[in-house]
Motif scaffolding. Structure first.
Motif, PDB file in Angstrom:
ATOM      1  N   LEU A   1       2.776  16.096 -30.415  1.00 39.19           N
ATOM      2  CA  LEU A   1       2.926  15.124 -29.339  1.00 39.19           C
ATOM      3  C   LEU A   1       1.584  14.834 -28.671  1.00 39.19           C
ATOM      4  O   LEU A   1       1.245  13.675 -28.422  1.00 39.19           O
ATOM      5  CB  LEU A   1       3.923  15.636 -28.295  1.00 39.19           C
ATOM      6  N   ARG A   2       0.848  15.881 -28.409  1.00 34.25           N
ATOM      7  CA  ARG A   2      -0.432  15.684 -27.722  1.00 34.25           C
ATOM      8  C   ARG A   2      -1.406  14.891 -28.580  1.00 34.25           C
ATOM      9  O   ARG A   2      -2.127  14.016 -28.088  1.00 34.25           O
ATOM     10  CB  ARG A   2      -1.051  17.030 -27.344  1.00 34.25           C
TER      11      ARG A   2
ATOM     12  N   VAL B   1       6.812  18.594 -17.225  1.00 33.34           N
ATOM     13  CA  VAL B   1       7.686  18.671 -18.392  1.00 33.34           C
ATOM     14  C   VAL B   1       8.289  17.319 -18.753  1.00 33.34           C
ATOM     15  O   VAL B   1       8.578  17.033 -19.919  1.00 33.34           O
ATOM     16  CB  VAL B   1       8.800  19.716 -18.154  1.00 33.34           C
ATOM     17  N   VAL B   2       8.451  16.456 -17.759  1.00 33.58           N
ATOM     18  CA  VAL B   2       9.047  15.157 -17.997  1.00 33.58           C
ATOM     19  C   VAL B   2       8.210  14.335 -18.978  1.00 33.58           C
ATOM     20  O   VAL B   2       8.723  13.444 -19.664  1.00 33.58           O
ATOM     21  CB  VAL B   2       9.223  14.407 -16.666  1.00 33.58           C
ATOM     22  N   PHE B   3       6.943  14.650 -19.086  1.00 34.47           N
ATOM     23  CA  PHE B   3       6.088  13.860 -19.960  1.00 34.47           C
ATOM     24  C   PHE B   3       6.269  14.204 -21.434  1.00 34.47           C
ATOM     25  O   PHE B   3       5.725  13.519 -22.300  1.00 34.47           O
ATOM     26  CB  PHE B   3       4.623  13.979 -19.521  1.00 34.47           C
ATOM     27  N   TYR B   4       7.030  15.251 -21.710  1.00 34.58           N
ATOM     28  CA  TYR B   4       7.499  15.441 -23.084  1.00 34.58           C
ATOM     29  C   TYR B   4       8.321  14.214 -23.483  1.00 34.58           C
ATOM     30  O   TYR B   4       8.186  13.690 -24.593  1.00 34.58           O
ATOM     31  CB  TYR B   4       8.373  16.687 -23.182  1.00 34.58           C
ATOM     32  N   ALA B   5       9.183  13.777 -22.588  1.00 35.37           N
ATOM     33  CA  ALA B   5      10.025  12.614 -22.872  1.00 35.37           C
ATOM     34  C   ALA B   5       9.176  11.358 -23.028  1.00 35.37           C
ATOM     35  O   ALA B   5       9.427  10.538 -23.924  1.00 35.37           O
ATOM     36  CB  ALA B   5      11.053  12.425 -21.765  1.00 35.37           C
ATOM     37  N   ALA B   6       8.184  11.186 -22.163  1.00 31.26           N
ATOM     38  CA  ALA B   6       7.308  10.017 -22.259  1.00 31.26           C
ATOM     39  C   ALA B   6       6.582  10.001 -23.601  1.00 31.26           C
ATOM     40  O   ALA B   6       6.476   8.959 -24.257  1.00 31.26           O
ATOM     41  CB  ALA B   6       6.309  10.020 -21.113  1.00 31.26           C
TER      42      ALA B   6
ATOM     43  N   ASP C   1      -2.995  14.312 -20.620  1.00 35.16           N
ATOM     44  CA  ASP C   1      -3.351  15.048 -19.404  1.00 35.16           C
ATOM     45  C   ASP C   1      -2.124  15.732 -18.807  1.00 35.16           C
ATOM     46  O   ASP C   1      -2.192  16.884 -18.356  1.00 35.16           O
ATOM     47  CB  ASP C   1      -3.966  14.094 -18.365  1.00 35.16           C
ATOM     48  N   GLN C   2      -0.998  15.035 -18.801  1.00 35.11           N
ATOM     49  CA  GLN C   2       0.218  15.611 -18.235  1.00 35.11           C
ATOM     50  C   GLN C   2       0.760  16.748 -19.106  1.00 35.11           C
ATOM     51  O   GLN C   2       1.250  17.762 -18.591  1.00 35.11           O
ATOM     52  CB  GLN C   2       1.285  14.521 -18.060  1.00 35.11           C
ATOM     53  N   LEU C   3       0.677  16.593 -20.418  1.00 30.46           N
ATOM     54  CA  LEU C   3       1.110  17.666 -21.313  1.00 30.46           C
ATOM     55  C   LEU C   3       0.237  18.901 -21.138  1.00 30.46           C
ATOM     56  O   LEU C   3       0.727  20.042 -21.181  1.00 30.46           O
ATOM     57  CB  LEU C   3       1.068  17.185 -22.769  1.00 30.46           C
ATOM     58  N   ASP C   4      -1.056  18.696 -20.920  1.00 25.52           N
ATOM     59  CA  ASP C   4      -1.956  19.820 -20.657  1.00 25.52           C
ATOM     60  C   ASP C   4      -1.577  20.531 -19.368  1.00 25.52           C
ATOM     61  O   ASP C   4      -1.662  21.767 -19.274  1.00 25.52           O
ATOM     62  CB  ASP C   4      -3.406  19.339 -20.584  1.00 25.52           C
ATOM     63  N   ARG C   5      -1.170  19.758 -18.365  1.00 23.22           N
ATOM     64  CA  ARG C   5      -0.723  20.356 -17.107  1.00 23.22           C
ATOM     65  C   ARG C   5       0.486  21.254 -17.342  1.00 23.22           C
ATOM     66  O   ARG C   5       0.568  22.350 -16.785  1.00 23.22           O
ATOM     67  CB  ARG C   5      -0.359  19.269 -16.101  1.00 23.22           C
ATOM     68  N   PHE C   6       1.416  20.773 -18.165  1.00 20.18           N
ATOM     69  CA  PHE C   6       2.607  21.570 -18.455  1.00 20.18           C
ATOM     70  C   PHE C   6       2.222  22.872 -19.143  1.00 20.18           C
ATOM     71  O   PHE C   6       2.711  23.945 -18.774  1.00 20.18           O
ATOM     72  CB  PHE C   6       3.570  20.779 -19.334  1.00 20.18           C
ATOM     73  N   ARG C   7       1.378  22.785 -20.134  1.00 21.94           N
ATOM     74  CA  ARG C   7       0.980  23.981 -20.876  1.00 21.94           C
ATOM     75  C   ARG C   7       0.211  24.960 -19.995  1.00 21.94           C
ATOM     76  O   ARG C   7       0.218  26.175 -20.231  1.00 21.94           O
ATOM     77  CB  ARG C   7       0.146  23.592 -22.092  1.00 21.94           C
ATOM     78  N   SER C   8      -0.433  24.418 -18.942  1.00 21.33           N
ATOM     79  CA  SER C   8      -1.184  25.277 -18.021  1.00 21.33           C
ATOM     80  C   SER C   8      -0.299  25.874 -16.930  1.00 21.33           C
ATOM     81  O   SER C   8      -0.789  26.618 -16.080  1.00 21.33           O
ATOM     82  CB  SER C   8      -2.330  24.482 -17.372  1.00 21.33           C
ATOM     83  N   GLY C   9       0.989  25.509 -16.949  1.00 23.21           N
ATOM     84  CA  GLY C   9       1.906  26.138 -16.009  1.00 23.21           C
ATOM     85  C   GLY C   9       2.538  25.239 -14.978  1.00 23.21           C
ATOM     86  O   GLY C   9       3.409  25.683 -14.219  1.00 23.21           O
ATOM     87  N   ASP C  10       2.136  23.956 -14.920  1.00 29.66           N
ATOM     88  CA  ASP C  10       2.738  23.029 -13.963  1.00 29.66           C
ATOM     89  C   ASP C  10       4.019  22.481 -14.571  1.00 29.66           C
ATOM     90  O   ASP C  10       4.002  21.518 -15.346  1.00 29.66           O
ATOM     91  CB  ASP C  10       1.779  21.888 -13.638  1.00 29.66           C
ATOM     92  N   ARG C  11       5.144  23.075 -14.236  1.00 23.01           N
ATOM     93  CA  ARG C  11       6.408  22.725 -14.876  1.00 23.01           C
ATOM     94  C   ARG C  11       6.905  21.331 -14.514  1.00 23.01           C
ATOM     95  O   ARG C  11       7.764  20.777 -15.216  1.00 23.01           O
ATOM     96  CB  ARG C  11       7.471  23.767 -14.525  1.00 23.01           C
ATOM     97  N   ARG C  12       6.390  20.730 -13.459  1.00 20.21           N
ATOM     98  CA  ARG C  12       6.796  19.370 -13.113  1.00 20.21           C
ATOM     99  C   ARG C  12       6.378  18.369 -14.189  1.00 20.21           C
ATOM    100  O   ARG C  12       6.983  17.309 -14.329  1.00 20.21           O
ATOM    101  CB  ARG C  12       6.188  18.962 -11.768  1.00 20.21           C
TER     102      ARG C  12
ATOM    103  N   GLN D   1      -3.196   9.390 -20.788  1.00 16.09           N
ATOM    104  CA  GLN D   1      -2.545   9.829 -19.557  1.00 16.09           C
ATOM    105  C   GLN D   1      -1.432  10.832 -19.841  1.00 16.09           C
ATOM    106  O   GLN D   1      -1.200  11.765 -19.052  1.00 16.09           O
ATOM    107  CB  GLN D   1      -1.998   8.639 -18.766  1.00 16.09           C
ATOM    108  N   ASN D   2      -0.744  10.681 -20.969  1.00 18.83           N
ATOM    109  CA  ASN D   2       0.284  11.644 -21.324  1.00 18.83           C
ATOM    110  C   ASN D   2      -0.327  12.956 -21.809  1.00 18.83           C
ATOM    111  O   ASN D   2       0.234  14.032 -21.583  1.00 18.83           O
ATOM    112  CB  ASN D   2       1.206  11.072 -22.408  1.00 18.83           C
TER     113      ASN D   2
END
Length: 212
Positions: free
Chosen positions: A130-131, A153-158, A140-151, A137-138
């Protein structure tokens, strides 16, 4: 026997739709009491698109294995779920990264979803695919998720929606099994659709309080 609502088919998937419709009507056809932007027709289009996403079950593919077909069905469901999430957040005036939406989502629900994804993709096979195919922009958000920011996660869908639509995502990408893709997609889709339903219920309740 209780009289059925004219729009029962929408009330069944989006409880309170008929109440919201009445509220809009008594306020001069304005959706502002619900905290929405635009007009009533945009709200009605959203509601019908939401119903379609909720009622979607599967696709049929001749000549495909059952697990592969189930994987593609789950990917398609996530596509529909993300599309209606975008329509809803536009209606609500909520922009990426959707902080006002997540402000009302219990952290435990985000954690549960993240755990499902982590268990189904322990080697990050889906994540890496996916990455690698995502918009910046997605990524960056996926990296945030992998770094622990669970919010994030919605960008998996994006990412799934973008890559799937453009033909770069199959039911078993990068060695990830179709069963695991199915698990992840359904978990994300459930999260988005239930989140929309709950946010709408909150807005409707608040509108009744304000108008009383």
């Amino acid at each position: 026997m209780a009289e059925k609502s004219e729009h029962q088919y929408l009330d069944e998937v989006l409880p309170g739709f008929s109440e919201a419709r009445i509220l809009i009507k008594v306020n001069g056809d304005s959706v502002k009491p619900l905290g929405f932007l635009g007009d009533k027709f945009e709200f009605y289009r959203f509601a019908n698109r939401y119903r379609m996403a909720v009622r979607f079950t599967s696709i049929q593919l001749e000549g495909f294995g059952e697990n592969t077909e189930r994987g593609y069905s789950a990917l398609t469901r996530t596509f529909f779920a993300w599309s209606v999430f975008e329509r809803y957040t536009d209606l609500a005036g909520i922009h990426c990264p959707y902080a006002p939406f997540f402000a009302y989502v219990p952290k435990i629900e985000l954690s549960k979803l993240a755990q499902v994804i982590d268990r189904a993709d322990p080697s990050y096979k889906l994540f890496d695919h996916l990455r690698s195919q995502s918009l910046p922009q997605n990524q960056d958000q996926l990296d945030r998720f992998r770094s622990g920011d669970r919010r994030a996660v919605v960008f998996y869908a994006a990412a799934i929606r973008h890559i799937y639509v453009h033909g770069h995502l199959t039911a078993h990408p990068n060695g990830c099994t179709s069963e695991n893709v199915e698990t992840i997609c359904h978990a994300i889709s459930d999260f988005l659709l239930e989140g929309i339903r709950d946010d709408f219920a909150r807005r409707l309740k608040l509108a009744h309080v304000v108008s009383s």
